[in-house]
Design a protein around this motif. Structure first.
Motif, PDB file in Angstrom:
ATOM      1  N   ALA A  71       2.366  12.765  -5.333  1.00  0.00           N
ATOM      2  CA  ALA A  71       3.378  12.544  -6.371  1.00  0.00           C
ATOM      3  C   ALA A  71       4.394  11.497  -5.920  1.00  0.00           C
ATOM      4  CB  ALA A  71       4.069  13.863  -6.711  1.00  0.00           C
ATOM      5  N   MET A  72       4.814  11.553  -4.652  1.00  0.00           N
ATOM      6  CA  MET A  72       5.773  10.580  -4.120  1.00  0.00           C
ATOM      7  C   MET A  72       5.241   9.153  -4.231  1.00  0.00           C
ATOM      8  SD  MET A  72       7.362  11.779  -0.533  1.00  0.00           S
ATOM      9  CE  MET A  72       7.312  13.518  -0.222  1.00  0.00           C
ATOM     10  N   ARG A  82      13.209   1.993  -4.225  1.00  0.00           N
ATOM     11  CA  ARG A  82      13.455   2.080  -2.788  1.00  0.00           C
ATOM     12  C   ARG A  82      13.221   3.517  -2.335  1.00  0.00           C
ATOM     13  NH1 ARG A  82      17.517  -0.862  -5.195  1.00  0.00           N
ATOM     14  NH2 ARG A  82      17.671  -3.015  -4.507  1.00  0.00           N
ATOM     15  N   MET A  83      12.957   3.696  -1.046  1.00  0.00           N
ATOM     16  CA  MET A  83      12.688   5.039  -0.519  1.00  0.00           C
ATOM     17  C   MET A  83      13.893   5.965  -0.678  1.00  0.00           C
ATOM     18  SD  MET A  83       9.534   5.241   0.388  1.00  0.00           S
ATOM     19  CE  MET A  83       9.246   4.231  -1.065  1.00  0.00           C
ATOM     20  N   THR A 177      11.066   9.837   4.949  1.00  0.00           N
ATOM     21  CA  THR A 177       9.851  10.646   4.924  1.00  0.00           C
ATOM     22  C   THR A 177       8.708  10.004   4.129  1.00  0.00           C
ATOM     23  OG1 THR A 177      11.058  12.691   5.305  1.00  0.00           O
ATOM     24  CG2 THR A 177       8.892  12.905   4.289  1.00  0.00           C
ATOM     25  N   PRO A 178       8.947   9.552   2.877  1.00  0.00           N
ATOM     26  CA  PRO A 178       7.828   8.946   2.130  1.00  0.00           C
ATOM     27  C   PRO A 178       7.236   7.730   2.846  1.00  0.00           C
ATOM     28  CG  PRO A 178       9.680   9.358   0.665  1.00  0.00           C
ATOM     29  CD  PRO A 178      10.158   9.612   2.066  1.00  0.00           C
ATOM     30  N   SER A 179       8.104   6.894   3.399  1.00  0.00           N
ATOM     31  CA  SER A 179       7.653   5.687   4.078  1.00  0.00           C
ATOM     32  C   SER A 179       6.845   6.021   5.332  1.00  0.00           C
ATOM     33  CB  SER A 179       8.854   4.826   4.437  1.00  0.00           C
ATOM     34  OG  SER A 179       8.450   3.649   5.067  1.00  0.00           O
ATOM     35  N   LYS A 180       7.329   6.980   6.118  1.00  0.00           N
ATOM     36  CA  LYS A 180       6.608   7.369   7.340  1.00  0.00           C
ATOM     37  C   LYS A 180       5.245   7.959   7.002  1.00  0.00           C
ATOM     38  CE  LYS A 180      10.519   8.090  10.407  1.00  0.00           C
ATOM     39  NZ  LYS A 180      11.354   9.044  11.116  1.00  0.00           N
ATOM     40  N   LYS A 184       1.447   6.173   7.919  1.00  0.00           N
ATOM     41  CA  LYS A 184       0.340   6.857   8.596  1.00  0.00           C
ATOM     42  C   LYS A 184      -0.908   6.868   7.722  1.00  0.00           C
ATOM     43  CE  LYS A 184       3.243  10.012  11.231  1.00  0.00           C
ATOM     44  NZ  LYS A 184       3.732  11.392  11.322  1.00  0.00           N
ATOM     45  N   PHE A 185      -0.716   7.100   6.437  1.00  0.00           N
ATOM     46  CA  PHE A 185      -1.825   7.124   5.485  1.00  0.00           C
ATOM     47  C   PHE A 185      -2.540   5.769   5.461  1.00  0.00           C
ATOM     48  CE2 PHE A 185      -3.239   6.254   1.099  1.00  0.00           C
ATOM     49  CZ  PHE A 185      -4.107   7.313   0.889  1.00  0.00           C
ATOM     50  N   ILE A 186      -1.763   4.688   5.395  1.00  0.00           N
ATOM     51  CA  ILE A 186      -2.336   3.330   5.365  1.00  0.00           C
ATOM     52  C   ILE A 186      -3.066   3.035   6.671  1.00  0.00           C
ATOM     53  CG2 ILE A 186      -1.739   0.857   5.351  1.00  0.00           C
ATOM     54  CD1 ILE A 186      -1.734   2.137   2.582  1.00  0.00           C
TER      55      ILE A 186
END
Length: 194
Positions: A71-72, A82-83, A177-180, A184-186
């Motif tokens: 969702a994020m 922006r985050m 948190t969303p960016s971190k 990792k996902f990327i």
């Protein structure tokens, strides 16, 4: 070991100039020597972005991700925010019936102060974003999931919580948190996305 970026040098110049301006006002020095130094220009860099086919592939990969992070990322990619703005969203900011999202505040973290809410970066950051049905459907699903988490935790859930994206106990999440998580996902899928 690396040299400072132009942006960092500009921030240092502004800080030193501000301190010296105060020293002039307090009559500790006669004039501000920083005013004779030409401030460096921070080079504007074009924002990095994903191509359309990369975004489609990311959405495919996200189907297996936990719903909170899915969702994020959907909201972030479709909303272009922006985050801090994403982490600062309250449920009252999203109209699930009319498919719109209001950006009116941002979340920020400072050591010693913790996570707090502040106004958006500038006046032009206040905006209303139209969202497609796919994002609204995901947000409804996420809200049901979050309500289930609240019910499971009972008194352990932060009763004052109004945020869309929270920690496991309903408190405001760190703005990073969303960016971190996405970084990792990327990295995990890097060879196929980049």
């Amino acid at each position: 070991d690396e040299p400072l970026s132009e942006k960092t040098i500009l921030q240092h110049h502004r800080l030193i100039s501000s301190i010296l301006t105060s020293a002039v006002q307090w009559q500790f020095i006669i004039n501000n020597p920083a005013s004779r130094v030409k401030a460096p220009r921070a080079e504007k860099k074009e924002a990095r972005y994903f191509e359309e086919d990369q975004v489609e592939y990311i959405f495919t990969l996200l189907q297996d991700a936990p719903i909170k992070y899915r969702a994020m990322i959907y909201l972030s990619l479709y909303g272009g925010m922006r985050m801090g703005e994403l982490a600062g969203l309250d449920w009252s900011d999203i109209d699930l019936e009319n498919n719109v999202l209001k950006i009116k505040q941002s979340s920020q973290y400072l050591p010693g102060e913790g996570v707090f809410t502040k106004e958006t970066k500038n006046y032009s950051s206040l905006r209303i974003i139209a969202l497609p049905n796919t994002v609204i459907a995901l947000m409804k699903e996420y809200k049901m999931w979050q309500n289930g988490e609240k019910a499971k935790l009972g008194d352990l859930w932060d009763k004052n919580s109004t945020r869309i994206f929270t920690t496991d106990h309903g408190t405001p999440m760190f703005p990073s948190t969303p960016s971190k998580w996405f970084t990792k996902f990327i990295k995990k899928h890097n060879e196929n996305i980049m």
